[in-house]
Design an enzyme around this catalytic site. Structure first.
Site, PDB file in Angstrom:
ATOM      1  N   CYS A   3       1.065  -1.270  -0.178  1.00  0.00           N
ATOM      2  CA  CYS A   3      -0.060   0.419   0.015  1.00  0.00           C
ATOM      3  C   CYS A   3       0.887   0.952   0.156  1.00  0.00           C
ATOM      4  O   CYS A   3       1.767   1.282   0.649  1.00  0.00           O
ATOM      5  CB  CYS A   3      -0.983  -0.266   0.949  1.00  0.00           C
ATOM      6  N   ASP A  29       0.157  16.263  -1.959  1.00  0.00           N
ATOM      7  CA  ASP A  29      -0.263  15.123  -3.210  1.00  0.00           C
ATOM      8  C   ASP A  29       0.489  15.523  -4.000  1.00  0.00           C
ATOM      9  O   ASP A  29       1.026  16.997  -4.281  1.00  0.00           O
ATOM     10  CB  ASP A  29      -1.703  16.003  -3.045  1.00  0.00           C
ATOM     11  N   HIS A  45      -4.609   0.936   8.406  1.00  0.00           N
ATOM     12  CA  HIS A  45      -4.530   0.664   7.245  1.00  0.00           C
ATOM     13  C   HIS A  45      -6.219   0.367   7.504  1.00  0.00           C
ATOM     14  O   HIS A  45      -6.331  -0.592   7.902  1.00  0.00           O
ATOM     15  CB  HIS A  45      -4.158  -0.188   6.632  1.00  0.00           C
ATOM     16  N   ASN A  85     -13.055  10.192  -1.737  1.00  0.00           N
ATOM     17  CA  ASN A  85     -13.424   9.245  -2.822  1.00  0.00           C
ATOM     18  C   ASN A  85     -13.249   7.975  -2.676  1.00  0.00           C
ATOM     19  O   ASN A  85     -12.421   7.454  -1.530  1.00  0.00           O
ATOM     20  CB  ASN A  85     -11.998   8.955  -3.639  1.00  0.00           C
ATOM     21  N   GLY A  91     -13.226   7.113  -8.018  1.00  0.00           N
ATOM     22  CA  GLY A  91     -12.258   7.376  -8.761  1.00  0.00           C
ATOM     23  C   GLY A  91     -10.815   7.152  -7.482  1.00  0.00           C
ATOM     24  O   GLY A  91      -9.961   7.385  -7.842  1.00  0.00           O
ATOM     25  N   HIS A  96      -6.794   2.891   1.070  1.00  0.00           N
ATOM     26  CA  HIS A  96      -5.804   3.263   2.604  1.00  0.00           C
ATOM     27  C   HIS A  96      -6.530   4.420   2.737  1.00  0.00           C
ATOM     28  O   HIS A  96      -6.227   5.749   2.166  1.00  0.00           O
ATOM     29  CB  HIS A  96      -4.532   3.668   2.757  1.00  0.00           C
ATOM     30  N   HIS A  98      -8.091   8.990   2.962  1.00  0.00           N
ATOM     31  CA  HIS A  98      -8.284   8.922   2.782  1.00  0.00           C
ATOM     32  C   HIS A  98      -8.519  10.534   3.052  1.00  0.00           C
ATOM     33  O   HIS A  98      -9.384  10.666   1.660  1.00  0.00           O
ATOM     34  CB  HIS A  98      -6.263   9.458   2.050  1.00  0.00           C
TER      35      HIS A  98
HETATM   36  P1  5GP Z   1      -7.691   8.941  -4.537  1.00  0.00           P
HETATM   37  O1  5GP Z   1      -7.878   9.007  -5.961  1.00  0.00           O
HETATM   38  O2  5GP Z   1      -7.366   7.181  -4.085  1.00  0.00           O
HETATM   39  O3  5GP Z   1      -8.518   9.707  -3.977  1.00  0.00           O
HETATM   40  O4  5GP Z   1      -7.077   9.722  -4.097  1.00  0.00           O
HETATM   41  C1  5GP Z   1      -5.044   9.712  -4.113  1.00  0.00           C
HETATM   42  C2  5GP Z   1      -4.492  10.199  -3.985  1.00  0.00           C
HETATM   43  O5  5GP Z   1      -3.049   9.722  -4.191  1.00  0.00           O
HETATM   44  C3  5GP Z   1      -4.341  11.151  -5.342  1.00  0.00           C
HETATM   45  O6  5GP Z   1      -4.447  12.699  -5.758  1.00  0.00           O
HETATM   46  C4  5GP Z   1      -2.448  10.982  -5.700  1.00  0.00           C
HETATM   47  O7  5GP Z   1      -1.733  12.437  -7.072  1.00  0.00           O
HETATM   48  C5  5GP Z   1      -1.962  10.638  -4.623  1.00  0.00           C
HETATM   49  N1  5GP Z   1      -0.886  10.059  -4.500  1.00  0.00           N
HETATM   50  C6  5GP Z   1      -0.896   8.668  -5.370  1.00  0.00           C
HETATM   51  N2  5GP Z   1       0.546   7.997  -5.081  1.00  0.00           N
HETATM   52  C7  5GP Z   1       1.221   9.031  -4.621  1.00  0.00           C
HETATM   53  C8  5GP Z   1       2.385   9.758  -4.002  1.00  0.00           C
HETATM   54  O8  5GP Z   1       3.248   8.543  -3.859  1.00  0.00           O
HETATM   55  N3  5GP Z   1       3.178  10.602  -2.945  1.00  0.00           N
HETATM   56  C9  5GP Z   1       1.963  11.192  -2.671  1.00  0.00           C
HETATM   57  N4  5GP Z   1       2.338  12.317  -2.085  1.00  0.00           N
HETATM   58  N5  5GP Z   1       0.734  11.014  -2.811  1.00  0.00           N
HETATM   59  C10 5GP Z   1       0.402  10.228  -4.149  1.00  0.00           C
HETATM   60 ZN    ZN Z   2      -2.363   1.457   4.065  1.00  0.00          ZN
END
Ligand code: 5GP
Ligand code: ZN
Length: 110
Positions: A3, A29, A45, A85, A91, A96, A98
């Site tokens: 993860c 992000d 998690h 989300n 999307g 995990h 957030h």
């Molecule tokens: P989700 O689409 O799952 O709601 O959001 C996941 C977010 O995590 C996305 O906005 C993506 O840009 C961010 N993200 C994915 N991988 C990484 C990473 O390795 N580092 C950081 N800082 N953000 C990440």
């Molecule tokens: Zn996790």
């Protein structure tokens, strides 16, 4: 565990952290969708709100409380938006839980 956010929490993957305590981390992000785009990530998690039992609900409550208290020091004193989300059609790419924190500019709503 495979993860990305657990790896960030564990320090295996670097991140730009702006806040950390024993149960929560907030970092930038990597693909910002607003001038300020942070992710508030409980260290425990669990993928979605469907896995939210009593203790996790309290954790999420404390997380929201901390976001509210920290907002002015994060440059969000003029307002911000929280996004969570849930699942494929929203999307969600990282399974995990957030909270996206978006701000630093006027945000559209349409
Ligand atoms: P989700 O689409 O799952 O709601 O959001 C996941 C977010 O995590 C996305 O906005 C993506 O840009 C961010 N993200 C994915 N991988 C990484 C990473 O390795 N580092 C950081 N800082 N953000 C990440
Ligand atoms: Zn996790």
């Amino acid at each position: 565990m495979d993860c990305i956010f657990c790896k960030i929490i564990g320090g295996e993957i670097p991140s730009a952290k702006v806040y950390e305590d024993e149960e929560l981390v907030i970092f930038k992000d990597i693909h910002p969708m607003a001038k300020i785009h942070l992710l508030a990530v409980p260290k425990e998690h669990f993928p979605t709100l469907a896995e939210l039992g009593g203790e996790r609900a309290a954790l999420l409550g404390r997380t929201l409380q901390k976001i509210g208290a920290l907002a002015p020091s994060l440059g969000l004193e003029e307002g911000y938006r929280l996004v969570v989300n849930q699942g494929e059609r929203a999307g969600q790419t990282v399974p995990h839980l957030h909270i996206h924190i978006l701000g630093g500019e006027t945000l559209g709503w349409e």
